[in-house]
Design an enzyme around this catalytic site. Structure first.
Site, PDB file in Angstrom:
ATOM      1  N   HIS A  35      21.966  33.836  72.410  1.00 28.49           N
ATOM      2  CA  HIS A  35      21.089  35.022  71.150  1.00 28.49           C
ATOM      3  C   HIS A  35      19.813  34.148  70.670  1.00 28.49           C
ATOM      4  O   HIS A  35      19.897  32.517  70.722  1.00 28.49           O
ATOM      5  CB  HIS A  35      22.566  34.091  70.276  1.00 28.49           C
ATOM      6  CG  HIS A  35      22.475  35.209  68.686  1.00 28.49           C
ATOM      7  ND1 HIS A  35      23.727  34.877  68.386  1.00 28.49           N
ATOM      8  CD2 HIS A  35      21.880  36.344  68.143  1.00 28.49           C
ATOM      9  CE1 HIS A  35      23.419  35.317  67.136  1.00 28.49           C
ATOM     10  NE2 HIS A  35      22.425  36.341  67.519  1.00 28.49           N
ATOM     11  N   TYR A  39      28.226  34.170  63.552  1.00 21.94           N
ATOM     12  CA  TYR A  39      28.122  35.553  62.555  1.00 21.94           C
ATOM     13  C   TYR A  39      29.534  35.053  61.217  1.00 21.94           C
ATOM     14  O   TYR A  39      30.490  35.785  61.688  1.00 21.94           O
ATOM     15  CB  TYR A  39      28.260  37.097  62.820  1.00 21.94           C
ATOM     16  CG  TYR A  39      27.032  37.404  63.503  1.00 21.94           C
ATOM     17  CD1 TYR A  39      26.030  37.241  63.567  1.00 21.94           C
ATOM     18  CD2 TYR A  39      27.523  38.688  64.207  1.00 21.94           C
ATOM     19  CE1 TYR A  39      25.281  37.802  64.741  1.00 21.94           C
ATOM     20  CE2 TYR A  39      26.596  39.219  65.344  1.00 21.94           C
ATOM     21  CZ  TYR A  39      24.672  38.515  65.267  1.00 21.94           C
ATOM     22  OH  TYR A  39      24.159  39.101  65.464  1.00 21.94           O
TER      23      TYR A  39
END
Length: 324
Positions: free
Chosen positions: A124, A60
């Protein structure tokens, strides 16, 4: 106030708050200038309301660094809140699940977030990687847990069936996962995650199943869906038509969708929701939705049925992700 933040003792991942502040919005995909967001005051206010958990990822962009700096400015000591982050996804089309990189990623996250331990680390978006690589990465997370650098580990991703398959294999080869995070599958447009909850718990021994992106990455609202959203144009068009019809009746789809997810996931399954909020107004609106559902302020059942019926063939429609 949802609940006063207190020292987490004895430690348990099951004590995660009902709403978890998601750091995915603290990046350039969702904000033109994520550094300008009021993150310290947002975290302080969230913790005051009892929402003492943060979810982020190295993927992110600057999110980890922004959160790490903000945590140095708040009044809450480290032992009163949870930090959840991820490893393995490097860029949009770049993944590194090697054990060496997993360890380096965790060490970097510790530094960025200004902490000596992480409460939860996921691999992830596992659907982009082959199963054997995922298992090797999870073995490294298991080792990091034994070393005390992380308290819990799990997997995150979009395809629920694949998450289940990996969780089952992990139970057999390593031990049960502590947590699973799926996104866009536990919302008013897609309820597939609901169908798998009992399987994750009973078959796989997972402690916590978390529901992310209950507004489906900006699609479930009256405003414009972000350009990066991977859904088919027909699905986005159908949702937008529903949103605009509701808006003409002074009903905001985002609020209806938030209440739906809180009611159908949080209260029925007693499991948390990762919520992306970028300012205090959005935080207050989310908390108000929680309180409205808790206090049975609104009966949305007819509206929800109307929306899901209007979706027609697009109800529970998904999109390709990774190798699935």
């Amino acid at each position: 106030m949802i609940g006063k933040a207190e020292v987490i003792q004895p430690y348990s991942i099951k004590n995660l708050p009902p709403l978890i502040i998601g750091g995915a919005v603290f990046n350039h995909q969702y904000s033109s200038d994520p550094y300008s967001l009021p993150v310290p005051s947002l975290i302080e206010s969230a913790f005051q309301k009892g929402l003492n958990a943060l979810d982020t990822s190295p993927y992110y962009g600057p999110s980890e660094e922004i959160i790490g700096e903000a945590l140095q400015k708040i009044t809450f000591p480290r032992e009163t809140y949870y930090i959840c982050t991820k490893a393995g996804r490097v860029k949009l089309d770049e993944f590194d699940y090697s054990r060496e990189n997993v360890r380096k990623s965790v060490e970097r996250s510790l530094k960025r977030l200004n902490t000596t331990y992480l409460d939860l680390v996921y691999m992830h978006d596992i659907e982009f990687v082959v199963p054997d690589q995922i298992i090797e990465a999870l073995k490294e997370l298991s080792l990091l847990k034994k070393e005390g650098l992380i308290k819990n580990f799990g997997i995150s991703g979009y395809p629920v069936k694949f998450l289940y398959e990996i969780a089952l294999r992990c139970k057999q080869e390593i031990g049960p996962l502590d947590a699973i995070l799926s996104y866009c599958n536990g919302c008013i447009q897609n309820t597939l995650l609901f169908e798998y909850y009992d399987k994750f718990i009973s078959d796989c021994g997972v402690k916590v199943v978390l529901n992310g992106s209950i507004l489906s990455m900006s699609m479930l609202r009256s405003g414009k869906t972000h350009d990066f959203h991977p859904a088919a144009p027909e699905l986005k068009k159908a949702v937008d038509e529903i949103a605009q019809d509701l808006k003409s009746k002074n009903i905001e789809l985002a609020e209806l969708a938030t209440r739906f997810a809180i009611r159908e996931w949080l209260f029925k399954y007693n499991s948390g929701i990762v919520l992306g909020v970028s300012n205090l107004d959005e935080l207050d609106a989310a908390v108000q939705c929680y309180l409205d559902v808790k206090n049975n302020v609104d009966d949305d059942s007819a509206l929800v049925s109307q929306v899901q019926k209007s979706l027609g063939k697009h109800m529970n429609e998904t999109w390709p992700s990774g190798n699935h």
